[in-house]
Design an enzyme around this catalytic site. Structure first.
Site, PDB file in Angstrom:
ATOM      1  N   ASN A   1      15.041  37.838  26.392  1.00 41.03           N
ATOM      2  CA  ASN A   1      16.045  38.799  26.885  1.00 41.03           C
ATOM      3  C   ASN A   1      16.244  39.877  25.837  1.00 41.03           C
ATOM      4  O   ASN A   1      16.871  39.635  24.804  1.00 41.03           O
ATOM      5  CB  ASN A   1      17.354  38.050  27.162  1.00 41.03           C
ATOM      6  CG  ASN A   1      18.472  38.965  27.637  1.00 41.03           C
ATOM      7  OD1 ASN A   1      18.351  40.185  27.643  1.00 41.03           O
ATOM      8  ND2 ASN A   1      19.591  38.374  28.028  1.00 41.03           N
TER       9      ASN A   1
ATOM     10  N   CYS B   1      24.087  44.563  28.838  1.00 42.57           N
ATOM     11  CA  CYS B   1      22.662  44.634  29.167  1.00 42.57           C
ATOM     12  C   CYS B   1      22.316  45.755  30.155  1.00 42.57           C
ATOM     13  O   CYS B   1      21.200  46.264  30.129  1.00 42.57           O
ATOM     14  CB  CYS B   1      22.182  43.286  29.693  1.00 42.57           C
ATOM     15  SG  CYS B   1      22.203  41.994  28.426  1.00 42.57           S
TER      16      CYS B   1
ATOM     17  N   HIS C   1      16.831  42.783  35.321  1.00 43.10           N
ATOM     18  CA  HIS C   1      17.074  42.487  33.912  1.00 43.10           C
ATOM     19  C   HIS C   1      16.501  41.115  33.586  1.00 43.10           C
ATOM     20  O   HIS C   1      16.660  40.165  34.351  1.00 43.10           O
ATOM     21  CB  HIS C   1      18.585  42.524  33.637  1.00 43.10           C
ATOM     22  CG  HIS C   1      18.964  41.993  32.297  1.00 43.10           C
ATOM     23  ND1 HIS C   1      18.333  42.394  31.141  1.00 43.10           N
ATOM     24  CD2 HIS C   1      19.904  41.076  31.927  1.00 43.10           C
ATOM     25  CE1 HIS C   1      18.871  41.757  30.115  1.00 43.10           C
ATOM     26  NE2 HIS C   1      19.823  40.948  30.570  1.00 43.10           N
TER      27      HIS C   1
END
Length: 325
Positions: free
Chosen positions: A280, A111, A250
Site C-alpha cells: 500500500n 490515501c 487504491h
C-alpha cells in the site's frame, strides 16, 4: 475537457519480502498473504525522502508529456508523508525539477490524496487560471509505520506517481466524486507530531509518532465506499458499469479490492492489481497502478477507466475518465 497528457511513476529499488519481515516481526509469509495479498513491497533508501521519489516520477511524466518544467503552471503533491511539515513538499519539488513558473502546494487527504489533487488541479484548468498542472502522489509512508506492529508495518510500501493535466480534444475526465466522514477519523491516525500532541518524552515512550489503525473498521468502510462512490461517479457521468474497461482501485488490501469488485460486478480481469509487489503506497498507489498498464501498452485510446480510493479521514474519492492518448 481536461485529461492526462503525461504519466510517470517510480518505486524504490529496495525490495522487502515477507521473508524479510519474518526476521523482525511475529509474522509469517502465509499470514501476510492471506490477510493482504502482499508478497513484497518497496522501501525508500535512508537518503531518500518523499520529494526525491516525486522528482523521478515527475520528470518521467514531463518527458511523456513532451513538456519542459517551465511549461508547468501549478504543482500539487498529494502526500501523507511530506519531507517536513513545512515548507510543502510541492515547493521542494518545484526547485528540484526547475519549474520556475509554477505555484505549488501539498494536499493531505489520506490515501485518496492523488484523487483529491487531480480533482483540484482540473478545476484550475477548467477555470482558465492555469494551462498545465503537475499532480503527484508520493509517499515514503513506511517511515510513519511502527516496525514492532505487524498489523500496519507489513502493509505499506513507498513510491510515487505523477500526472500532467491539460486540455484534451477528446475524452479526458468525465466526472469526479469526493467524500469525507470525520466521525470515523479515529480509525486511522498518526496521533503525535501536530499541534494537539507535539513531540515529547511521553510521545517517544508510547510510540504515538507512528500510525495507529483499527483494521476491521477501515476494512468495512473501504469495501462499502468502493461500491457506493463508484456507482455515484458513474451515474454522474452517465457511464454504465459495463462500459468500464479498467478498474484501478487504491491498493490497500487484496481482499478489499476483490470484495469491492465483486460488489460492483466487475470481473477481476478488468481490475489493476499491484499490491502484491508494491504494498500500500497510500496516495501514490493509483497513479503507480495506472502507469503500469500504460507502460505495458494495455491502455487504449477511448478506454473508460474507473479509479477509486479510500483512507484516513475517513475519506474517499472516485474519478471516471476516457483515456485519450
Amino acid at each position: 475537457m481536461v485529461g492526462i497528457v503525461g504519466l510517470g511513476s517510480y518505486v524504490p529499488e529496495q525490495v522487502v519480502t515477507n521473508a524479510d519481515l519474518e526476521k523482525i516481526l511475529d509474522t509469517t509469509d502465509g499470514w501476510i498473504k492471506s490477510r493482504s495479498g502482499i508478497t513484497e513491497r518497496r522501501f525508500a533508501r535512508k537518503d531518500q525522502a518523499t520529494s526525491d521519489l516525486a522528482q523521478i516520477a515527475a520528470e518521467r511524466a514531463l518527458e511523456d508529456a513532451h513538456l519542459s518544467p517551465n511549461d508547468i503552471d501549478l504543482i500539487i503533491v498529494g502526500t501523507n508523508s511530506p519531507d517536513m511539515l513545512y515548507p510543502a513538499t510541492a515547493c521542494l519539488l518545484q526547485e528540484m525539477i526547475g519549474a520556475r513558473n509554477a505555484a505549488a502546494f501539498d494536499l493531505q487527504a489520506g490515501c485518496p490524496g492523488w484523487v483529491y489533487a487531480v480533482t483540484a488541479g482540473t478545476q484550475f484548468i477548467q477555470s482558465g487560471m492555469y494551462k498545465n498542472v503537475l499532480v503527484v502522489g508520493a509517499e515514503v509512508i513506511t517511515r510513519m509505520m511502527d516496525n514492532t506492529d505487524r498489523g500496519t508495518y507489513v502493509l505499506f510500501g513507498d513510491g510515487a506517481g505523477a500526472t500532467v493535466l491539460s486540455t484534451v480534444e477528446h475524452g479526458g475526465f468525465l466526472s469526479f466524486e469526493l467524500f469525507a466522514d470525520g466521525s470515523l477519523a479515529q480509525y486511522l491516525t498518526l496521533p503525535a507530531g501536530g499541534s494537539r500532541k507535539p513531540f515529547s518524552k511521553e510521545v517517544l515512550k508510547e510510540r504515538s509518532y507512528f500510525t495507529k489503525m483499527d483494521g476491521q473498521a477501515v476494512f468495512r468502510f473501504s469495501v462499502r465506499e468502493i461500491s457506493r462512490i463508484s456507482k455515484k461517479v458513474l451515474d454522474k457521468a452517465n457511464v454504465p458499469l459495463e462500459s468500464v474497461d479498467w478498474f484501478v482501485p487504491h491498493q490497500a488490501n487484496l481482499r478489499i479490492i476483490q470484495s469491492g469488485a465483486q460488489e460492483l460486478g466487475i470481473p477481476m480481469e478488468k481490475v489493476v492489481v499491484t499490491i502484491d509487489k508494491y504494498g500500500n503506497s497510500s496516495a501514490a498507489s493509483i497513479p503507480i497502478a495506472l502507469d503500469k498498464i500504460y507502460t505495458e501498452g494495455k491502455l487504449k485510446n477511448g478506454d473508460k477507466v474507473l479509479m477509486v480510493s479510500f483512507g484516513a479521514g475517513m475519506t474517499s474519492g472516485a474519478i471516471i475518465m476516457e483515456w485519450s492518448r
